[in-house]
Write an enzyme that holds these catalytic residues in place. Structure first.
Site, short mmCIF file in Angstrom:
data_model
loop_
_atom_site.label_atom_id
_atom_site.label_comp_id
_atom_site.label_asym_id
_atom_site.label_seq_id
_atom_site.Cartn_x
_atom_site.Cartn_y
_atom_site.Cartn_z
N ARG A 225 106.40 -75.87 -100.55
CA ARG A 225 105.93 -74.51 -100.74
C ARG A 225 106.72 -73.89 -101.89
O ARG A 225 107.87 -74.25 -102.11
CB ARG A 225 106.13 -73.67 -99.46
CG ARG A 225 105.22 -74.05 -98.30
CD ARG A 225 103.78 -73.59 -98.54
NE ARG A 225 102.90 -73.87 -97.42
CZ ARG A 225 102.08 -74.91 -97.33
NH1 ARG A 225 102.01 -75.80 -98.31
NH2 ARG A 225 101.30 -75.07 -96.28
N HIS A 273 98.23 -76.33 -106.38
CA HIS A 273 98.30 -76.60 -104.93
C HIS A 273 97.22 -77.61 -104.51
O HIS A 273 96.41 -77.33 -103.61
CB HIS A 273 98.16 -75.29 -104.14
CG HIS A 273 98.73 -75.36 -102.75
ND1 HIS A 273 99.50 -74.38 -102.19
CD2 HIS A 273 98.63 -76.32 -101.79
CE1 HIS A 273 99.83 -74.71 -100.96
NE2 HIS A 273 99.31 -75.90 -100.69
P1 NDP Z 1 106.07 -82.95 -90.76
O1 NDP Z 1 106.36 -81.93 -89.72
O2 NDP Z 1 105.43 -84.24 -90.36
O3 NDP Z 1 107.44 -83.34 -91.50
C1 NDP Z 1 108.42 -82.40 -91.82
C2 NDP Z 1 109.69 -83.16 -92.21
O4 NDP Z 1 110.66 -82.22 -92.66
C3 NDP Z 1 110.31 -83.89 -91.02
O5 NDP Z 1 110.80 -85.14 -91.43
C4 NDP Z 1 111.46 -82.98 -90.61
O6 NDP Z 1 112.56 -83.65 -90.00
C5 NDP Z 1 111.88 -82.43 -91.96
N1 NDP Z 1 112.59 -81.16 -91.82
C6 NDP Z 1 112.12 -79.96 -91.40
N2 NDP Z 1 113.10 -79.04 -91.40
C7 NDP Z 1 114.22 -79.68 -91.82
C8 NDP Z 1 115.56 -79.27 -92.02
N3 NDP Z 1 115.95 -78.00 -91.79
N4 NDP Z 1 116.44 -80.18 -92.45
C9 NDP Z 1 116.07 -81.46 -92.69
N5 NDP Z 1 114.79 -81.92 -92.52
C10 NDP Z 1 113.89 -81.04 -92.09
O7 NDP Z 1 105.21 -82.22 -91.89
P2 NDP Z 1 104.23 -82.89 -92.96
O8 NDP Z 1 104.94 -84.04 -93.58
O9 NDP Z 1 102.89 -83.11 -92.39
O10 NDP Z 1 104.08 -81.70 -94.02
C11 NDP Z 1 105.24 -81.22 -94.67
C12 NDP Z 1 104.91 -80.03 -95.55
O11 NDP Z 1 104.20 -80.45 -96.70
C13 NDP Z 1 104.00 -78.96 -94.94
O12 NDP Z 1 104.72 -78.11 -94.08
C14 NDP Z 1 103.49 -78.24 -96.16
O13 NDP Z 1 104.37 -77.21 -96.52
C15 NDP Z 1 103.53 -79.31 -97.24
N6 NDP Z 1 102.16 -79.71 -97.63
C16 NDP Z 1 101.74 -79.36 -98.88
C17 NDP Z 1 100.51 -79.72 -99.32
C18 NDP Z 1 100.07 -79.42 -100.71
O14 NDP Z 1 98.91 -79.67 -101.05
N7 NDP Z 1 100.96 -78.95 -101.57
C19 NDP Z 1 99.56 -80.43 -98.43
C20 NDP Z 1 100.12 -80.77 -97.16
C21 NDP Z 1 101.38 -80.42 -96.79
P3 NDP Z 1 112.36 -84.39 -88.57
O15 NDP Z 1 111.43 -85.55 -88.83
O16 NDP Z 1 113.72 -84.87 -88.22
O17 NDP Z 1 111.77 -83.36 -87.66
C1 OXD Z 2 98.93 -77.80 -96.13
C2 OXD Z 2 98.59 -77.42 -97.48
O1 OXD Z 2 99.95 -77.35 -95.61
O2 OXD Z 2 97.45 -77.64 -97.91
O3 OXD Z 2 98.17 -78.58 -95.53
O4 OXD Z 2 99.44 -76.92 -98.21
#
Ligand code: NDP
Ligand code: OXD
Length: 310
Positions: A225, A273
């Site tokens: 983000r 995005h």
């Molecule tokens: P997940 O919940 O599967 O993964 C999140 C990861 O971040 C996990 O490995 C988690 O650790 C880690 N994490 C969260 N908080 C912390 C922290 N404080 N310290 C260390 N590690 C942390 O989410 P997704 O992979 O499905 O999606 C991730 C993000 O990608 C979304 O929230 C969104 O913002 C972004 N996104 C953007 C898109 C775009 O088009 N630009 C499209 C889709 C997603 P743990 O595994 O240990 O819980």
């Molecule tokens: C998502 C995105 O979070 O599109 O899926 O950014």
């Protein structure tokens, strides 16, 4: 059950409502729009919903977020405190995210950006061969998106590390976990790829202190983000030469304002995005399968933790 679809973006009912109704013929599906009468909905399927949705629909039992990130939902003061939230898990997004990251990684490491410039200048000039060992990749967030990105980079034999809250075991990827290992993770990273969710803990995690810890001549990608990155700090580090470039799919204000320096910065690649777009067919199939599980009282995956914020 009574299921409503709601988004602040314009939704064409024939795109989402009709296919969801076709996938769940036993339920009543409708488009929720502010100003209309209350529907007594059981389930809301949302993407950036209008705040009035939660003010009016007080009988919700499940909220389904049509995206991976739930930060926009948590910004709504009207979000009910006790209704479970499920977010999209992959649904065709992880492969797109990995493709996006690998494209930017290969473009900078193999110097395709330089070759594009050389072509424009009519210059036939091979550059030294790639030494992968000096292109260490560090992936922030090792969830559905990050793990796929890390695996894909490891398959191309780049040295890859991943940082997450809890330690992971992914073939070819060195795991770093938690705040205690964050500095070590940064110190060994040259190409930093952010796929974290936006939470109170991760806001502004990409700032001058953290980015300065990367290896020299580092490259930064942000697909998480816009609010993960302190944009002014990135510009200072690009201009001082500590960072060689950045590829940004998200910005603190979207769409990017007309006068934003990222538009014309020679070492910033900006996309609107799109690194991983929600795919309608896959998303609807996932929602439909989970609605059936919910109705049968089966456990759901993809449940959001309110305490952790993702
Ligand atoms: P997940 O919940 O599967 O993964 C999140 C990861 O971040 C996990 O490995 C988690 O650790 C880690 N994490 C969260 N908080 C912390 C922290 N404080 N310290 C260390 N590690 C942390 O989410 P997704 O992979 O499905 O999606 C991730 C993000 O990608 C979304 O929230 C969104 O913002 C972004 N996104 C953007 C898109 C775009 O088009 N630009 C499209 C889709 C997603 P743990 O595994 O240990 O819980
Ligand atoms: C998502 C995105 O979070 O599109 O899926 O950014």
């Amino acid at each position: 059950m009574n299921i409503v679809l709601a988004s602040s973006d314009n939704i064409d009912p024939k795109d989402w409502v009709a296919p969801l109704a076709a996938a769940l013929p036993e339920h009543h599906i409708s488009l929720w729009q502010a100003g209309q009468a209350r529907r007594d909905a059981d389930i809301a399927v949302v993407w950036n919903p209008p705040p009035a949705l939660f003010e009016q629909e007080r009988a919700l039992r499940l909220i389904f977020n049509l995206g991976a990130g739930v930060d926009a939902l948590f910004r709504l003061p009207s979000l009910p405190a006790n209704v479970p939230i499920v977010r999209l898990e992959d649904a065709g997004m992880a492969v797109q995210m990995a493709e996006y990251a690998v494209h930017a990684l290969v473009r900078t490491a193999r110097r395709f950006d330089v070759y594009e410039d050389q072509q424009r200048r009519g210059l036939w000039q091979p550059l030294p061969a790639l030494d992968r060992a000096v292109w260490s990749v560090g992936v922030l967030g090792m969830g559905v998106m990050g793990a796929r990105v890390a695996q894909m980079a490891a398959m191309l034999d780049y040295p890859v590390a991943g940082w997450s809250r809890s330690a992971k075991s992914v073939a070819g990827v060195r795991s770093y976990a938690g705040a205690a290992q964050f500095d070590d993770f940064l110190a060994q990273t040259r190409v930093l790829i952010n796929t974290l969710p936006l939470t109170d803990e991760t806001r502004h995690i990409l700032n001058k202190e953290t980015l300065r810890r990367l290896r020299p001549d580092a490259y930064v990608m942000n697909m998480g983000r816009g609010a993960h990155l302190v944009e002014a700090d990135l510009l200072v580090l690009l201009d001082s030469g500590h960072l060689r470039g950045a590829c940004l799919d998200v910005a603190s204000i979207e769409p990017l304002p007309d006068d934003h320096p990222f538009w014309n910065h020679p070492r910033v690649t900006m996309t609107p995005h799109i690194s991983a777009m929600s795919l309608r067919h896959e998303s609807i199939a996932q929602v439909a399968a989970k609605v059936r599980r919910f109705q049968n009282g089966d456990a759901l995956t993809g449940l959001v933790s309110r305490a952790q914020g993702y």
